[in-house]
Design a protein around this motif. Structure first.
Motif, PDB file in Angstrom:
ATOM      1  N   UNK A   1      69.239  48.877  60.136  1.00 53.18           N
ATOM      2  CA  UNK A   1      70.903  48.837  60.066  1.00 53.18           C
ATOM      3  C   UNK A   1      71.081  47.722  59.613  1.00 53.18           C
ATOM      4  N   UNK A   2      70.554  46.451  59.542  1.00 50.23           N
ATOM      5  CA  UNK A   2      70.785  45.258  58.490  1.00 50.23           C
ATOM      6  C   UNK A   2      70.585  45.508  57.316  1.00 50.23           C
TER       7      UNK A   2
ATOM      8  N   UNK B   1      77.104  41.335  61.013  1.00 46.93           N
ATOM      9  CA  UNK B   1      75.880  42.324  61.627  1.00 46.93           C
ATOM     10  C   UNK B   1      76.344  42.956  62.976  1.00 46.93           C
ATOM     11  N   UNK B   2      77.914  43.020  63.143  1.00 48.60           N
ATOM     12  CA  UNK B   2      78.245  43.435  64.544  1.00 48.60           C
ATOM     13  C   UNK B   2      77.695  44.927  64.693  1.00 48.60           C
ATOM     14  N   UNK B   3      77.311  45.770  63.853  1.00 44.79           N
ATOM     15  CA  UNK B   3      76.570  47.122  64.045  1.00 44.79           C
ATOM     16  C   UNK B   3      75.432  46.868  64.696  1.00 44.79           C
ATOM     17  N   UNK B   4      74.786  45.856  64.287  1.00 42.98           N
ATOM     18  CA  UNK B   4      73.478  45.377  64.910  1.00 42.98           C
ATOM     19  C   UNK B   4      73.677  44.914  66.328  1.00 42.98           C
TER      20      UNK B   4
ATOM     21  N   UNK C   1      70.194  37.367  60.785  1.00 44.31           N
ATOM     22  CA  UNK C   1      70.526  37.616  62.048  1.00 44.31           C
ATOM     23  C   UNK C   1      69.521  38.571  62.586  1.00 44.31           C
ATOM     24  N   UNK C   2      69.571  39.898  61.954  1.00 43.96           N
ATOM     25  CA  UNK C   2      68.613  40.954  62.457  1.00 43.96           C
ATOM     26  C   UNK C   2      67.199  40.502  62.546  1.00 43.96           C
ATOM     27  N   UNK C   3      66.863  39.855  61.740  1.00 40.53           N
ATOM     28  CA  UNK C   3      65.491  39.294  61.857  1.00 40.53           C
ATOM     29  C   UNK C   3      65.229  38.473  63.132  1.00 40.53           C
ATOM     30  N   UNK C   4      66.226  37.239  63.307  1.00 41.46           N
ATOM     31  CA  UNK C   4      65.991  36.578  64.435  1.00 41.46           C
ATOM     32  C   UNK C   4      66.300  37.381  65.777  1.00 41.46           C
ATOM     33  N   UNK C   5      67.264  38.469  65.752  1.00 39.85           N
ATOM     34  CA  UNK C   5      67.125  39.234  66.995  1.00 39.85           C
ATOM     35  C   UNK C   5      66.007  39.923  67.131  1.00 39.85           C
ATOM     36  N   UNK C   6      65.367  40.571  66.274  1.00 42.06           N
ATOM     37  CA  UNK C   6      63.881  41.167  66.211  1.00 42.06           C
ATOM     38  C   UNK C   6      63.039  40.173  66.735  1.00 42.06           C
TER      39      UNK C   6
END
Length: 402
Positions: A39-40, A237-240, A363-368
């Protein structure tokens, strides 16, 4: 039907159909590819052309006397592109690359709509009406997002993705009919403003120089611009966020549409609130409220362990974002000549959006690695401290209210 009603209705229908495709595309990618990084990546590749083509597109819009034709052509091309997405899904071509290419073309041509409408409103209405018109447009667009999110969430229980994309195609056909009814007077573009002739005196690809000239002329806008850049990183990254919160609380990524509907509900309330209080609360105060409450809402979302708290945080986040968005548009309309508004408007937001890859990819990497909620709490706290510092240093003067 009056010009104002045509503009509001066309904005509602345009956003209503587009939201179907936007939500469906995110859920489609989440369903096909389970990792949030997809998604990112998808959001990042939407960002690139929309950012780097914004200045030449704005220049193209400014070079055309008839904004109606520009909207009509862009709507027609957007309909064709999303029709291609619908066909791809219908015949079950699971190609991430092709999906991203089609979605990117769709995003670029559909983004022509907003700067054209901004120019048309400047041509049709008095300066004293800009805030009211911008608030009404924001309300119409957000109401569309609200209803579409609910419908998509419900519709996906018994519909495939293809009908959702086809609904967007039909919405563009309706918008084309409405815009044909719009009565725009044919007269020379106005040159009245205190801003310099920044757009046409610079190369059409040089958004940096366009924005630099504008901010040099109005230096008190710089803190507003820098704040918006920081929030772009946070909210890119609101969708994420929505897909991950949906999966975390509901264990079902298809609930993303429901979460987006509550976010849109807040956005609608915020837009209506702005219209009601804009004559009582100055623009600089609106911006300060947004800077304090956006990171607060993000932190609350990160702390949420119940559906009620998560939805409340999304509503609050939606309420305060229009305070910054509407203020930014009004500031530009009051300071840029109508003959150059498309170029400066697109360049202003395109250059701002250059910060988005930090959020879209980082941010998606950090979330993962660490999970959605710790990242939201930490980033929200950092941004709140930064906002309090800027406000404490009095970086939002009364000149913003002029």
């Amino acid at each position: 039907m009056s010009n104002k009603n045509i503009i509001l209705l066309s904005q509602f229908i345009n956003n209503f159909g587009s939201a179907f495709s936007r939500i469906a595309l995110v859920i489609l990618i989440t369903t096909w590819y389970k990792n949030p990084i997809y998604v990112g990546i998808y959001s990042f590749f939407l960002f690139l052309p929309r950012t780097f083509l914004s200045t030449p597109i704005g220049y193209l819009i400014d070079s055309r006397q008839d904004q109606k034709k520009v909207i009509l052509w862009s709507s027609f091309l957007a309909a064709l592109t999303i029709l291609g997405v619908a066909m791809m899904v219908f015949v079950k071509i699971h190609s991430f690359v092709l999906l991203v290419v089609l979605a990117t073309v769709y995003a670029v041509v559909s983004d022509v709509y907003d700067p054209c409408i901004i120019k048309i409103t400047v041509l049709l209405f008095d300066k004293s009406e800009y805030v009211s018109i911008n608030s009404s447009i924001s309300s119409a667009m957000t109401a569309a997002n609200l209803f579409s999110g609910i419908i998509v969430t419900y519709g996906m229980t018994f519909l495939s993705f293809t009908p959702l994309f086809m609904f967007d195609v039909m919405s563009y056909l309706i918008v084309i009919v409405l815009i044909l009814c719009l009565k725009v007077p044919k007269k020379p573009l106005s040159t009245e403003t205190s801003a310099p002739a920044a757009a046409h005196s610079n190369p059409i690809w040089n958004s940096f120089k366009v924005v630099k000239t504008f901010l040099t002329t109005f230096p008190y806008i710089i803190p507003v611009y820098l704040s918006a850049i920081l929030f772009n990183i946070l909210l890119a990254p609101m969708n994420v966020y929505l897909t991950q919160i949906s999966d975390y609380i509901f264990n079902n990524p298809k609930s993303t549409g429901l979460l987006e509907s509550f976010f849109s509900l807040g956005f609608l309330v915020g837009s209506l609130t702005y219209k009601i209080i804009c004559n009582k609360v100055n623009v600089n105060r609106m911006i300060q409220l947004a800077l304090l409450l956006v990171p607060t809402a993000v932190s609350i979302l990160g702390l949420a362990h119940t559906l009620l708290l998560a939805l409340s945080a999304l509503v609050l986040l939606g309420i305060v974002i229009p305070f910054l968005n509407i203020s930014s548009k009004t500031i530009l309309q009051n300071r840029v000549p109508q003959s150059e508004l498309g170029t400066v408007f697109n360049s202003y937001f395109a250059l701002m959006n250059l910060s988005q890859p930090i959020g879209l990819l980082g941010i998606p990497v950090l979330i993962s690695a660490f999970g959605i909620q710790p990242i939201l709490v930490i980033t929200g706290t950092i941004y709140l401290l930064a906002a309090m510092t800027l406000i404490g240093l009095n970086k939002f003067p009364v000149e913003l209210n002029q």
